[in-house]
Write a protein that holds these residues in place. Structure first.
Motif, PDB file in Angstrom:
ATOM      1  N   CYS A   1     -10.396 -21.510  44.383  1.00 58.03           N
ATOM      2  CA  CYS A   1      -9.231 -22.158  43.810  1.00 58.03           C
ATOM      3  C   CYS A   1      -8.654 -21.228  42.744  1.00 58.03           C
ATOM      4  CB  CYS A   1      -9.665 -23.483  43.193  1.00 58.03           C
ATOM      5  SG  CYS A   1      -8.411 -24.341  42.259  1.00 58.03           S
ATOM      6  N   SER A   2      -7.334 -21.187  42.664  1.00 57.51           N
ATOM      7  CA  SER A   2      -6.680 -20.355  41.653  1.00 57.51           C
ATOM      8  C   SER A   2      -5.465 -21.092  41.099  1.00 57.51           C
ATOM      9  CB  SER A   2      -6.249 -19.027  42.275  1.00 57.51           C
ATOM     10  OG  SER A   2      -5.605 -18.217  41.320  1.00 57.51           O
ATOM     11  N   ALA A   3      -5.187 -20.860  39.818  1.00 60.70           N
ATOM     12  CA  ALA A   3      -4.040 -21.493  39.174  1.00 60.70           C
ATOM     13  C   ALA A   3      -3.256 -20.449  38.397  1.00 60.70           C
ATOM     14  CB  ALA A   3      -4.502 -22.606  38.242  1.00 60.70           C
ATOM     15  N   GLY A   4      -1.981 -20.709  38.190  1.00 59.85           N
ATOM     16  CA  GLY A   4      -1.158 -19.793  37.412  1.00 59.85           C
ATOM     17  C   GLY A   4       0.270 -20.270  37.343  1.00 59.85           C
ATOM     18  N   ARG A   5       1.047 -19.571  36.556  1.00 57.97           N
ATOM     19  CA  ARG A   5       2.484 -19.825  36.432  1.00 57.97           C
ATOM     20  C   ARG A   5       3.215 -18.503  36.551  1.00 57.97           C
ATOM     21  NH1 ARG A   5       1.589 -22.939  30.932  1.00 57.97           N
ATOM     22  NH2 ARG A   5       1.022 -25.037  31.651  1.00 57.97           N
ATOM     23  N   PRO A   6       4.190 -18.311  37.427  1.00 64.30           N
ATOM     24  CA  PRO A   6       4.723 -19.319  38.332  1.00 64.30           C
ATOM     25  C   PRO A   6       3.935 -19.483  39.630  1.00 64.30           C
ATOM     26  CG  PRO A   6       5.924 -17.292  38.583  1.00 64.30           C
ATOM     27  CD  PRO A   6       4.918 -17.047  37.490  1.00 64.30           C
ATOM     28  N   SER A   7       2.986 -18.576  39.862  1.00 64.79           N
ATOM     29  CA  SER A   7       2.219 -18.630  41.116  1.00 64.79           C
ATOM     30  C   SER A   7       0.730 -18.571  40.806  1.00 64.79           C
ATOM     31  CB  SER A   7       2.589 -17.453  42.024  1.00 64.79           C
ATOM     32  OG  SER A   7       3.959 -17.476  42.353  1.00 64.79           O
ATOM     33  N   PRO A   8      -0.112 -19.024  41.726  1.00 61.36           N
ATOM     34  CA  PRO A   8      -1.567 -18.899  41.530  1.00 61.36           C
ATOM     35  C   PRO A   8      -1.961 -17.427  41.378  1.00 61.36           C
ATOM     36  CG  PRO A   8      -1.067 -20.350  43.370  1.00 61.36           C
ATOM     37  CD  PRO A   8       0.219 -19.697  42.985  1.00 61.36           C
ATOM     38  N   GLY A   9      -3.117 -17.239  40.738  1.00 63.35           N
ATOM     39  CA  GLY A   9      -3.636 -15.881  40.605  1.00 63.35           C
ATOM     40  C   GLY A   9      -4.050 -15.532  39.194  1.00 63.35           C
ATOM     41  N   GLN A  10      -3.679 -16.377  38.229  1.00 63.74           N
ATOM     42  CA  GLN A  10      -4.007 -16.086  36.837  1.00 63.74           C
ATOM     43  C   GLN A  10      -5.435 -16.499  36.496  1.00 63.74           C
ATOM     44  OE1 GLN A  10      -1.207 -17.850  34.136  1.00 63.74           O
ATOM     45  NE2 GLN A  10      -2.075 -16.885  32.327  1.00 63.74           N
ATOM     46  N   TYR A  11      -5.836 -17.642  37.016  1.00 57.92           N
ATOM     47  CA  TYR A  11      -7.189 -18.154  36.758  1.00 57.92           C
ATOM     48  C   TYR A  11      -7.866 -18.433  38.096  1.00 57.92           C
ATOM     49  CZ  TYR A  11      -5.015 -19.021  32.240  1.00 57.92           C
ATOM     50  OH  TYR A  11      -4.344 -18.876  31.054  1.00 57.92           O
ATOM     51  N   TRP A  12      -9.177 -18.173  38.136  1.00 57.16           N
ATOM     52  CA  TRP A  12      -9.932 -18.331  39.374  1.00 57.16           C
ATOM     53  C   TRP A  12     -11.218 -19.105  39.128  1.00 57.16           C
ATOM     54  CZ3 TRP A  12      -8.331 -16.602  44.151  1.00 57.16           C
ATOM     55  CH2 TRP A  12      -7.224 -15.755  44.156  1.00 57.16           C
ATOM     56  N   GLY A  13     -11.597 -19.907  40.116  1.00 59.09           N
ATOM     57  CA  GLY A  13     -12.914 -20.516  40.105  1.00 59.09           C
ATOM     58  C   GLY A  13     -13.925 -19.581  40.740  1.00 59.09           C
ATOM     59  N   ARG A  14     -15.160 -20.030  40.818  1.00 59.55           N
ATOM     60  CA  ARG A  14     -16.244 -19.193  41.352  1.00 59.55           C
ATOM     61  C   ARG A  14     -16.442 -19.378  42.848  1.00 59.55           C
ATOM     62  NH1 ARG A  14     -21.084 -18.833  36.842  1.00 59.55           N
ATOM     63  NH2 ARG A  14     -19.795 -17.997  35.166  1.00 59.55           N
ATOM     64  N   GLY A  15     -15.784 -20.366  43.419  1.00 61.20           N
ATOM     65  CA  GLY A  15     -15.834 -20.516  44.858  1.00 61.20           C
ATOM     66  C   GLY A  15     -16.847 -21.541  45.333  1.00 61.20           C
ATOM     67  N   THR A  16     -16.607 -22.023  46.541  1.00 65.49           N
ATOM     68  CA  THR A  16     -17.536 -22.926  47.202  1.00 65.49           C
ATOM     69  C   THR A  16     -17.640 -22.503  48.661  1.00 65.49           C
ATOM     70  OG1 THR A  16     -18.031 -25.271  47.623  1.00 65.49           O
ATOM     71  CG2 THR A  16     -15.724 -24.632  47.759  1.00 65.49           C
ATOM     72  N   LEU A  17     -18.862 -22.491  49.180  1.00 62.34           N
ATOM     73  CA  LEU A  17     -19.121 -21.960  50.512  1.00 62.34           C
ATOM     74  C   LEU A  17     -18.912 -23.033  51.575  1.00 62.34           C
ATOM     75  CD1 LEU A  17     -20.146 -19.696  52.396  1.00 62.34           C
ATOM     76  CD2 LEU A  17     -22.471 -20.507  51.904  1.00 62.34           C
ATOM     77  N   VAL A  18     -18.148 -22.682  52.591  1.00 68.13           N
ATOM     78  CA  VAL A  18     -17.955 -23.516  53.770  1.00 68.13           C
ATOM     79  C   VAL A  18     -18.524 -22.783  54.973  1.00 68.13           C
ATOM     80  CG1 VAL A  18     -16.254 -24.531  55.333  1.00 68.13           C
ATOM     81  CG2 VAL A  18     -15.915 -24.667  52.847  1.00 68.13           C
ATOM     82  N   THR A  19     -19.434 -23.438  55.673  1.00 72.63           N
ATOM     83  CA  THR A  19     -20.043 -22.851  56.860  1.00 72.63           C
ATOM     84  C   THR A  19     -19.782 -23.767  58.048  1.00 72.63           C
ATOM     85  OG1 THR A  19     -21.788 -21.852  55.516  1.00 72.63           O
ATOM     86  CG2 THR A  19     -22.161 -21.978  57.893  1.00 72.63           C
ATOM     87  N   VAL A  20     -19.139 -23.223  59.072  1.00 78.57           N
ATOM     88  CA  VAL A  20     -18.829 -23.987  60.277  1.00 78.57           C
ATOM     89  C   VAL A  20     -19.632 -23.412  61.434  1.00 78.57           C
ATOM     90  CG1 VAL A  20     -17.022 -24.853  61.795  1.00 78.57           C
ATOM     91  CG2 VAL A  20     -16.498 -24.369  59.390  1.00 78.57           C
TER      92      VAL A  20
END
Length: 117
Positions: free
Chosen positions: A96-115
């Protein structure tokens, strides 16, 4: 500073669904553009979906259109990614990422999805 925490990842069989959550502490996530990105093993990080601010318009990568839905719950300060009809190729760490005006300024550490097939 915006701290983002993703959750909701896990293991699922092909065709299944998962809902990822991106929660923010302190700062109101509702006043940022928020996006989801993913990185599969051995591949570059790629755009999945984003929701704009202001306005709340959703945008998707072509391969996710019709399967994934991004949404906000401002009362919970959370952005969601509903993922349906998951495919093996959707296996990745989702960020996940957040920012102004677009995402990319702040980031989470991620969550793994396995299909799995």
């Amino acid at each position: 500073q915006v701290q983002l925490v993703e959750s909701g990842g896990g293991s699922v069989q092909a065709g299944g669904s998962l809902r990822l959550s991106c929660a923010a502490s302190e700062r109101a996530l509702s006043t940022y553009a928020v996006g989801w990105f993913r990185q599969a093993p051995g591949k570059e990080r790629e755009f999945v979906a984003r929701i704009s601010w202001p306005g709340g318009t959703a945008y998707y990568a072509d391969s996710m259109k019709g399967r994934f839905t991004i949404s906000r719950d401002n009362a919970k300060n959370t952005v969601y990614l509903q993922m349906n009809s998951l495919q093996v190729d959707d296996t990745a760490v989702y960020y996940c990422s957040a920012g102004r005006p677009s995402p990319g300024q702040y980031w989470g550490r991620g969550t793994l999805v396995t299909v799995s097939s």
